[in-house]
Design an enzyme around this catalytic site. Structure first.
Site, short mmCIF file in Angstrom:
data_model
loop_
_atom_site.label_atom_id
_atom_site.label_comp_id
_atom_site.label_asym_id
_atom_site.label_seq_id
_atom_site.Cartn_x
_atom_site.Cartn_y
_atom_site.Cartn_z
CB SER A 1 -5.75 0.52 1.75
OG SER A 1 -6.00 1.88 2.07
CE1 TYR B 1 -6.02 1.79 -3.40
CE2 TYR B 1 -7.04 2.60 -1.38
CZ TYR B 1 -5.93 2.14 -2.06
OH TYR B 1 -4.73 2.01 -1.40
#
Length: 264
Positions: free
Chosen positions: A140, A153
């Site tokens: 990401s 995350y």
């Protein structure tokens, strides 16, 4: 000849979003796909593809489940050419002081240990076969720098980027390539609340406004990049993290100087 003619591909997180779009795209390009996801919707993805698609419900962060989907691919087709470790969870947006050890651990288990397990099991099969192959990991833009996700995350996705680099090096001489994709804001099951809220409030024009393209991505746009990395067209791309984010990560936060206008 289609880009993936005759290739055997495992894709996790295939019940929706980027995983489903990639499964459909890979199959359209000639691959036989083995699909995994925690959700029952992975079976729907297989039905959408039809002949040649196999699916199983599995936890991408459990070694026995990853070993099982690798075995399914081998039992069904006898080999593995592509492994796309795409499954992941967001883990929420709690701050660095407010996260629990349990939440942090769970996010790392699924988002980082999961891709490592795919490298460990599918990568070993590819390396031993001696025919090369492609492993793709979903990271990401949150793993590149702060501001795009919660602490666990973001940390997990930074780990995925490094995992791709380390894995590529440790599989030197096997012909197996390992790369990471770093999506920006993409309309998936994970981001559904954001997109649903924007649609309900009629403010979709604000979604993705921080990147130069001024919009969010659709899963198919990420699937196209995964397809490229899976194919022989990417035969010399290895150990890389490719941002697919509309240009978001191309700049640190600054005031923008627009041509002929004042800074905004």
């Amino acid at each position: 000849m289609a880009a993936l003619d005759g290739k055997i591909a495992i894709i996790t997180g295939a019940g929706s979003g980027i995983g489903r779009a990639s499964a459909i795209r890979f199959a359209a390009e000639g691959a036989k796909v083995i699909l995994g996801d925690m959700a029952e919707s992975v079976q729907e993805t297989a039905k959408m593809i039809g002949d040649g698609a196999a699916a199983m419900q599995m936890d991408a962060g459990k070694e026995e489940d990853v070993a099982a989907i690798v075995k399914l691919a081998l039992d069904t087709h006898g080999r593995i050419d592509i492994a796309f470790a795409n499954a992941g969870i967001s883990g929420g947006m709690e701050g660095i002081f407010d996260n629990s050890v349990e939440n942090f651990t769970e996010v790392l288990r699924v988002n980082l240990i999961g891709p490592w397990l795919m490298v460990k099991h599918a990568g070993k099969v590819m390396a031993d076969a001696g025919n090369g192959g492609s492993i793709i990991l979903t990271a990401s833009v949150a793993g590149i720098r702060s501001g795009a996700g919660g602490p666990p995350y973001s940390a997990s996705k930074a780990g995925v980027i490094n995992l791709a680099m380390v894995s590529a090096q440790q599989m030197s001489d096997t012909g197996v390539r390992v790369n990471a994709i770093c999506p920006g804001l993409t309309e998936t099951g994970m981001t559904k609340p954001t997109f649903d809220y924007a649609k309900a409030k009629d403010v979709m024009h604000k979604v993705g406004r921080l990147n130069p393209l001024r919009r969010g991505a659709q899963p198919e746009e990420l699937a196209n990049v995964a397809l490229f990395l899976a194919s022989d067209q990417a035969s010399y791309i290895n150990g890389q993290a490719i941002a697919v984010d509309g240009g978001l990560s191309s700049s640190h936060p600054v005031t923008r100087q627009l041509t002929g206008q004042t800074a905004v």
